[in-house]
Design a protein around this motif. Structure first.
Motif, PDB file in Angstrom:
ATOM      1  N   ALA A 110      -1.137 -96.558  -0.714  1.00  0.00           N
ATOM      2  CA  ALA A 110      -1.909 -96.544   0.532  1.00  0.00           C
ATOM      3  C   ALA A 110      -1.264 -95.634   1.577  1.00  0.00           C
ATOM      4  N   HIS A 111       0.063 -95.704   1.696  1.00  0.00           N
ATOM      5  CA  HIS A 111       0.758 -94.846   2.658  1.00  0.00           C
ATOM      6  C   HIS A 111       0.676 -93.378   2.258  1.00  0.00           C
ATOM      7  N   ALA A 112       0.682 -93.096   0.956  1.00  0.00           N
ATOM      8  CA  ALA A 112       0.602 -91.705   0.510  1.00  0.00           C
ATOM      9  C   ALA A 112      -0.749 -91.092   0.878  1.00  0.00           C
ATOM     10  N   TYR A 113      -1.829 -91.815   0.624  1.00  0.00           N
ATOM     11  CA  TYR A 113      -3.150 -91.285   0.966  1.00  0.00           C
ATOM     12  C   TYR A 113      -3.332 -91.172   2.478  1.00  0.00           C
ATOM     13  N   ALA A 114      -2.798 -92.139   3.232  1.00  0.00           N
ATOM     14  CA  ALA A 114      -2.914 -92.068   4.687  1.00  0.00           C
ATOM     15  C   ALA A 114      -2.086 -90.901   5.246  1.00  0.00           C
ATOM     16  N   GLY A 127      -8.285 -90.796   3.662  1.00  0.00           N
ATOM     17  CA  GLY A 127      -8.765 -92.114   4.043  1.00  0.00           C
ATOM     18  C   GLY A 127      -7.880 -92.765   5.088  1.00  0.00           C
ATOM     19  N   HIS A 128      -8.458 -93.755   5.756  1.00  0.00           N
ATOM     20  CA  HIS A 128      -7.739 -94.485   6.799  1.00  0.00           C
ATOM     21  C   HIS A 128      -6.813 -95.522   6.173  1.00  0.00           C
ATOM     22  N   LEU A 129      -5.667 -95.731   6.808  1.00  0.00           N
ATOM     23  CA  LEU A 129      -4.682 -96.669   6.266  1.00  0.00           C
ATOM     24  C   LEU A 129      -5.233 -98.088   6.201  1.00  0.00           C
ATOM     25  N   GLN A 130      -6.020 -98.492   7.195  1.00  0.00           N
ATOM     26  CA  GLN A 130      -6.523 -99.858   7.216  1.00  0.00           C
ATOM     27  C   GLN A 130      -7.432-100.137   6.028  1.00  0.00           C
ATOM     28  N   ASN A 131      -8.229 -99.161   5.621  1.00  0.00           N
ATOM     29  CA  ASN A 131      -9.110 -99.363   4.464  1.00  0.00           C
ATOM     30  C   ASN A 131      -8.312 -99.499   3.169  1.00  0.00           C
ATOM     31  N   TRP A 132      -7.253 -98.706   3.027  1.00  0.00           N
ATOM     32  CA  TRP A 132      -6.419 -98.823   1.826  1.00  0.00           C
ATOM     33  C   TRP A 132      -5.671-100.152   1.801  1.00  0.00           C
ATOM     34  N   LEU A 133      -5.177-100.613   2.946  1.00  0.00           N
ATOM     35  CA  LEU A 133      -4.468-101.890   2.978  1.00  0.00           C
ATOM     36  C   LEU A 133      -5.417-103.054   2.736  1.00  0.00           C
TER      37      LEU A 133
END
Length: 373
Positions: A214-218, A223-229
């Motif tokens: 999630a941190h890598a994509y953010a 994408g937004h970090l909140q959506n990945w988390l």
């Protein structure tokens, strides 16, 4: 300068209200407006907030506003100002395989530090630890995906954090000698490492792996970090769920397969339907795709339970016969084990109560108790 900037926006079809709102927000020249947004996702978030600045469009909902002609003119003007071209739609059946992505040669440690600074400004409440900070080789892979708009699922063993990469390389250094070329390549982040430890069934370890992704994509603007988390927490909640007797939770291999299926569906929506990555992530979480792939599995019985036959009929347990008593003593053999020696001792026969009280027994000689005077 401001007159030329306003005239340029008017020539692109923007109305006076939109031009005045942009000038009030501090965009005094074309370069500041073009480089204020690192990617289209940030620009779409800005469009949602920009609606509140316009009195004529304040009552519209987000769906109608984002599909209005005014938003279309703003997108066309921003893309023309920044020189960004719309990505060509790719077919869903041409998803790139793992390892087929070319890594950018210019992306190094300095570029990663610059991304970390931007990440801290965009997400001030997010804490990056060595266990969840993506290492340079993995960050290069994600950076290549975001730049080429070529999304691909990456196996969990290749999702390495800084702490995991240090652990892998330290164990490699202790087992074999490496030449100078390999050491320099690893320092430059040009070697693809894999997590060679046992994944285990710990939800915490899997949570750290998914947080690193999630941190890598953010960091790279995917994408937004909140959506990945949100995706990560939903996945872990299904994986760590407890079930009753006869059912079990999926093992790590089955969980990784489920993650591949769900994330491939996300990338298919982006490539095939042309939706944004944040929208696709929100869709799979809202529709709860995880329940189809992370459901309970039947617990298989490896051997028959005691007391059951092949047709699952309960057998009557055998009665254990009493062991004969002995009047011998324990002796030690050559191996030091104790054993009983001597002749078996006969059990004492009980006396007949009727004969003891009255001197007579109604059963007579057939009585199984002793008739003693």
């Amino acid at each position: 300068m401001a007159c030329e900037w306003s005239k340029a926006m008017g020539e692109e079809g923007l109305c006076e209200e939109v031009i005045e709102a942009i000038l009030k927000m501090g965009f005094k020249r074309k370069a500041s407006f073009a480089h204020a947004f690192v990617d289209s996702n940030r620009f779409e978030d800005w469009l949602t907030r920009f609606k509140l600045k316009l009195v004529s469009f304040k009552d519209l909902d987000d769906a109608e506003w984002l599909t209005s002609p005014t938003c279309g003119d703003l997108r066309a003007f921003w893309k023309k100002s920044s020189g960004e071209e719309l990505p060509a739609p790719a077919s869903a059946k041409h998803l790139p395989l793992l390892g087929s992505l070319s890594l950018p040669a210019k992306f190094g440690a300095a570029d990663r530090e610059a991304l970390l600074k931007v990440f801290e400004n965009n997400y001030p409440g997010a804490a990056l630890t060595p266990e969840t900070t993506p290492c340079l080789p993995y960050l290069q892979t994600i950076q290549s995906q975001c730049q080429q708009k070529s999304w691909a699922w990456v196996a969990w063993r290749r999702i390495l954090s800084e702490a995991a990469l240090w652990d892998v390389q330290s164990r490699k250094a202790g087992t074999k000698k490496r030449d100078l070329t390999e050491v320099l390549a690893e320092a430059a982040g040009l070697c693809g490492e894999e997590w060679d430890l046992d994944m285990g069934g710990s939800p915490h370890r899997i949570f750290q792996i998914l947080c690193t992704r999630a941190h890598a994509y953010a960091l790279c603007g995917g994408g937004h970090l909140q959506n990945w988390l949100t995706y990560t927490h939903k996945f872990i909640s299904h994986y760590s769920r407890k079930y009753g007797a006869g059912w079990r939770a999926p093992n790590p291999t089955e969980a990784e397969d489920a993650d591949r299926e769900v994330l491939t569906e996300v990338f298919k929506q982006v490539l095939r339907d042309g939706v944004f990555l944040d929208t696709a992530l929100d869709c799979v979480v809202r529709e709860d795709f995880f329940r189809h792939y992370l459901g309970p599995r039947p617990r298989l019985v490896q051997k028959a339970l005691p007391g059951l036959e092949e047709d699952f009929v309960v057998k009557k347990p055998k009665r254990r016969l009493p062991q004969p008593l002995t009047d011998g003593k324990k002796q030690r053999d050559n191996q030091g084990k104790g054993k009983l020696t001597g002749e078996p001792k006969q059990r004492a026969q009980s006396q007949c109560l009727a004969f003891k009280k009255t001197g007579k027994c109604a059963i007579g000689a057939d009585c199984k108790f002793q008739h003693a005077e």
